[in-house]
Design a protein around this motif. Structure first.
Motif, PDB file in Angstrom:
ATOM      1  N   GLU A   1       0.928  -0.928  -0.194  1.00 12.96           N
ATOM      2  CA  GLU A   1       0.382  -0.308  -0.005  1.00 12.96           C
ATOM      3  C   GLU A   1       0.820   1.525  -0.196  1.00 12.96           C
ATOM      4  O   GLU A   1       1.669   0.949   0.815  1.00 12.96           O
ATOM      5  CB  GLU A   1      -0.804  -0.356   0.927  1.00 12.96           C
ATOM      6  CG  GLU A   1      -1.862   0.507   1.128  1.00 12.96           C
ATOM      7  CD  GLU A   1      -2.846   0.652   2.777  1.00 12.96           C
ATOM      8  OE1 GLU A   1      -3.179   0.192   2.958  1.00 12.96           O
ATOM      9  OE2 GLU A   1      -3.307   1.976   2.507  1.00 12.96           O
TER      10      GLU A   1
ATOM     11  N   THR B   1      -6.232  -0.245   4.453  1.00  7.67           N
ATOM     12  CA  THR B   1      -5.573  -1.113   5.352  1.00  7.67           C
ATOM     13  C   THR B   1      -6.477  -1.845   5.620  1.00  7.67           C
ATOM     14  O   THR B   1      -5.930  -3.326   5.559  1.00  7.67           O
ATOM     15  CB  THR B   1      -4.541  -0.338   6.530  1.00  7.67           C
ATOM     16  OG1 THR B   1      -4.103   0.653   5.965  1.00  7.67           O
ATOM     17  CG2 THR B   1      -3.390  -1.289   7.420  1.00  7.67           C
ATOM     18  N   GLY B   2      -7.814  -2.032   6.810  1.00  8.47           N
ATOM     19  CA  GLY B   2      -8.366  -2.384   7.261  1.00  8.47           C
ATOM     20  C   GLY B   2      -9.017  -3.584   6.443  1.00  8.47           C
ATOM     21  O   GLY B   2      -9.308  -4.662   6.747  1.00  8.47           O
TER      22      GLY B   2
ATOM     23  N   LEU C   1      -6.848  -6.285   4.884  1.00  6.72           N
ATOM     24  CA  LEU C   1      -6.582  -7.295   5.952  1.00  6.72           C
ATOM     25  C   LEU C   1      -8.352  -8.256   6.249  1.00  6.72           C
ATOM     26  O   LEU C   1      -7.314  -9.312   5.847  1.00  6.72           O
ATOM     27  CB  LEU C   1      -6.235  -6.427   7.207  1.00  6.72           C
ATOM     28  CG  LEU C   1      -4.940  -5.797   7.046  1.00  6.72           C
ATOM     29  CD1 LEU C   1      -4.417  -4.793   8.810  1.00  6.72           C
ATOM     30  CD2 LEU C   1      -3.642  -6.680   6.827  1.00  6.72           C
ATOM     31  N   GLU C   2      -9.138  -7.305   6.140  1.00  5.56           N
ATOM     32  CA  GLU C   2     -10.449  -8.783   5.648  1.00  5.56           C
ATOM     33  C   GLU C   2      -9.905  -9.373   4.345  1.00  5.56           C
ATOM     34  O   GLU C   2     -10.345 -10.056   5.126  1.00  5.56           O
ATOM     35  CB  GLU C   2     -11.352  -7.792   6.009  1.00  5.56           C
ATOM     36  CG  GLU C   2     -11.291  -6.526   7.254  1.00  5.56           C
ATOM     37  CD  GLU C   2     -13.023  -5.805   6.834  1.00  5.56           C
ATOM     38  OE1 GLU C   2     -13.566  -5.918   6.160  1.00  5.56           O
ATOM     39  OE2 GLU C   2     -12.890  -4.979   7.870  1.00  5.56           O
TER      40      GLU C   2
ATOM     41  N   LEU D   1      -6.837 -10.308   2.778  1.00  2.00           N
ATOM     42  CA  LEU D   1      -6.269 -10.759   2.496  1.00  2.00           C
ATOM     43  C   LEU D   1      -5.975 -12.566   3.789  1.00  2.00           C
ATOM     44  O   LEU D   1      -6.593 -12.853   4.822  1.00  2.00           O
ATOM     45  CB  LEU D   1      -4.912  -9.973   3.765  1.00  2.00           C
ATOM     46  CG  LEU D   1      -3.673 -10.287   3.279  1.00  2.00           C
ATOM     47  CD1 LEU D   1      -3.425 -10.447   1.665  1.00  2.00           C
ATOM     48  CD2 LEU D   1      -2.855  -9.857   3.793  1.00  2.00           C
TER      49      LEU D   1
ATOM     50  N   ARG E   1       1.215 -11.359   3.215  1.00  2.00           N
ATOM     51  CA  ARG E   1       2.266  -9.787   3.732  1.00  2.00           C
ATOM     52  C   ARG E   1       1.027  -8.822   2.740  1.00  2.00           C
ATOM     53  O   ARG E   1       0.500  -9.042   1.925  1.00  2.00           O
ATOM     54  CB  ARG E   1       3.281  -9.722   3.583  1.00  2.00           C
ATOM     55  CG  ARG E   1       4.123 -11.051   4.443  1.00  2.00           C
ATOM     56  CD  ARG E   1       5.750 -10.052   4.365  1.00  2.00           C
ATOM     57  NE  ARG E   1       5.666 -10.318   3.187  1.00  2.00           N
ATOM     58  CZ  ARG E   1       6.926  -9.843   3.304  1.00  2.00           C
ATOM     59  NH1 ARG E   1       7.269  -8.925   3.820  1.00  2.00           N
ATOM     60  NH2 ARG E   1       7.722  -9.456   2.474  1.00  2.00           N
ATOM     61  N   LEU E   2       1.156  -7.742   3.976  1.00  2.00           N
ATOM     62  CA  LEU E   2       1.097  -5.978   4.227  1.00  2.00           C
ATOM     63  C   LEU E   2       1.652  -5.250   4.204  1.00  2.00           C
ATOM     64  O   LEU E   2       1.825  -5.528   5.345  1.00  2.00           O
ATOM     65  CB  LEU E   2      -0.678  -6.403   4.117  1.00  2.00           C
ATOM     66  CG  LEU E   2      -1.353  -4.569   3.390  1.00  2.00           C
ATOM     67  CD1 LEU E   2      -1.385  -3.933   2.810  1.00  2.00           C
ATOM     68  CD2 LEU E   2      -2.325  -4.325   4.420  1.00  2.00           C
TER      69      LEU E   2
ATOM     70  N   TYR F   1      -3.603  -1.432  13.897  1.00  2.00           N
ATOM     71  CA  TYR F   1      -3.259  -2.919  13.583  1.00  2.00           C
ATOM     72  C   TYR F   1      -2.465  -3.149  14.512  1.00  2.00           C
ATOM     73  O   TYR F   1      -1.645  -4.073  13.708  1.00  2.00           O
ATOM     74  CB  TYR F   1      -3.064  -2.504  12.296  1.00  2.00           C
ATOM     75  CG  TYR F   1      -4.683  -1.838  11.121  1.00  2.00           C
ATOM     76  CD1 TYR F   1      -6.220  -2.479  11.479  1.00  2.00           C
ATOM     77  CD2 TYR F   1      -4.134  -0.373  10.318  1.00  2.00           C
ATOM     78  CE1 TYR F   1      -6.859  -1.995  10.854  1.00  2.00           C
ATOM     79  CE2 TYR F   1      -5.086  -0.175  10.299  1.00  2.00           C
ATOM     80  CZ  TYR F   1      -6.258  -0.629  10.305  1.00  2.00           C
ATOM     81  OH  TYR F   1      -7.717  -0.052   9.404  1.00  2.00           O
TER      82      TYR F   1
ATOM     83  N   ASP G   1      -2.011  -7.094  14.285  1.00  4.98           N
ATOM     84  CA  ASP G   1      -1.709  -7.975  12.669  1.00  4.98           C
ATOM     85  C   ASP G   1      -0.405  -8.162  12.561  1.00  4.98           C
ATOM     86  O   ASP G   1      -0.095  -7.779  11.979  1.00  4.98           O
ATOM     87  CB  ASP G   1      -3.097  -7.599  11.683  1.00  4.98           C
ATOM     88  CG  ASP G   1      -3.481  -8.757  10.942  1.00  4.98           C
ATOM     89  OD1 ASP G   1      -2.784  -9.510  10.176  1.00  4.98           O
ATOM     90  OD2 ASP G   1      -4.714  -8.913  10.593  1.00  4.98           O
TER      91      ASP G   1
ATOM     92  N   ARG H   1       0.750  -9.763   9.792  1.00  6.77           N
ATOM     93  CA  ARG H   1       0.091  -9.790   8.301  1.00  6.77           C
ATOM     94  C   ARG H   1       1.303  -8.463   8.228  1.00  6.77           C
ATOM     95  O   ARG H   1       1.342  -8.150   6.728  1.00  6.77           O
ATOM     96  CB  ARG H   1      -0.767  -9.742   7.988  1.00  6.77           C
ATOM     97  CG  ARG H   1      -1.180 -11.818   8.049  1.00  6.77           C
ATOM     98  CD  ARG H   1      -2.421 -11.854   7.470  1.00  6.77           C
ATOM     99  NE  ARG H   1      -3.554 -10.567   8.526  1.00  6.77           N
ATOM    100  CZ  ARG H   1      -4.769 -10.530   7.722  1.00  6.77           C
ATOM    101  NH1 ARG H   1      -5.545 -11.642   7.121  1.00  6.77           N
ATOM    102  NH2 ARG H   1      -5.294 -10.293   8.576  1.00  6.77           N
ATOM    103  N   LEU H   2       1.117  -7.374   8.827  1.00  5.32           N
ATOM    104  CA  LEU H   2       0.546  -5.885   8.187  1.00  5.32           C
ATOM    105  C   LEU H   2       2.724  -5.468   8.636  1.00  5.32           C
ATOM    106  O   LEU H   2       2.488  -5.525  10.055  1.00  5.32           O
ATOM    107  CB  LEU H   2       0.167  -4.930   9.003  1.00  5.32           C
ATOM    108  CG  LEU H   2       0.056  -3.507   8.785  1.00  5.32           C
ATOM    109  CD1 LEU H   2       0.186  -3.566   7.437  1.00  5.32           C
ATOM    110  CD2 LEU H   2      -0.983  -2.398   9.079  1.00  5.32           C
TER     111      LEU H   2
END
Ligand SMILES: C[S@@+](CC[C@H](N)C(=O)[O-])C[C@H]1O[C@@H](n2cnc3c(N)ncnc32)[C@H](O)[C@@H]1O
Length: 196
Positions: free
Chosen positions: A50, A59-60, A63-64, A66, A71-72, A89, A92, A94-95
């Protein structure tokens, strides 16, 4: 997850301090974000980047959608906004939030190639040739079959997107202040080019 009042106020403060860099007085609406993410296959992606994440409007929802083991990586140049993102976040894994310019994209990924890049950067008001450099960097970094999702308040950047990527799909999302143009950019497949 919606931005709360204090996050919106910080977004507005950041805009007032740096209008050309932030490029909007309000974070992108949930509806426009949904319309934009519908233009790519987020659940299938292994790595999403992003650019200009702000307070996390995209972002949110990313993630919902993903996958649990994907990974983000979110770049945000404004340290106050990046701090909000981290706080919002932080549970989480993954972020990864990078406080810095999207120009660092290639350097930061160490050769990893994102399947999707999501941007609401204000390309037409960024200083000098920053916007052009970020677009070219994204083109070099994204996976061959990757999709670059772009939100803009005008169509000025469309020509450049077309030159760099070859294929640009466009949508309009009116439920946003101001209404937003959405672009999904990809490179035509080699077999399609051969038969063209
Ligand atoms: C229009 S706002 C979009 C914020 C959020 N993605 C949204 O849709 O609500 C643009 C964001 O890009 C950030 N930005 C501007 N230039 C940047 C750069 N070179 N690298 C990373 N972020 C940048 C701004 O600080 C701002 O948060």
């Amino acid at each position: 997850m919606r931005a709360n009042i204090s996050e919106r106020l910080q977004f507005l403060r950041s805009f007032l301090a740096n209008p050309r860099q932030v490029g909007a007085v309000l974070p992108t609406s949930r509806r426009a974000v949904g319309d934009m993410l519908d233009m790519a296959d987020v659940p299938a992606a292994r790595l999403i980047v992003e650019l200009g994440a702000g307070t996390g409007s995209h972002t949110g929802p990313i993630l919902e959608r993903l996958a649990p083991d994907a990974r983000l990586v979110a770049f945000e140049i404004d340290a106050d906004l990046a701090a909000i993102l981290r706080q919002r976040y932080d549970d989480d894994p993954r972020l990864e939030v990078v406080t810095g310019s999207a120009e660092l994209l290639g350097e930061h990924l160490h050769g990893a190639r994102p399947d999707i890049v999501v941007s609401a950067l204000p390309f037409t008001s960024l200083p000098g040739d920053t916007g052009r450099r970020i677009l070219e960097m994204t083109r070099r970094t994204i996976a061959e079959d990757g999709v670059f999702l772009v939100l803009q308040y005008s169509v000025f950047v469309r020509k450049t997107l077309h030159q760099l990527f070859g294929s640009v799909q466009q949508r309009w999302s009116p439920i946003n202040v101001p209404p937003a143009f959405l672009f999904a950019c990809s490179r035509p497949h080699a077999d399609a080019q051969a038969s063209a």
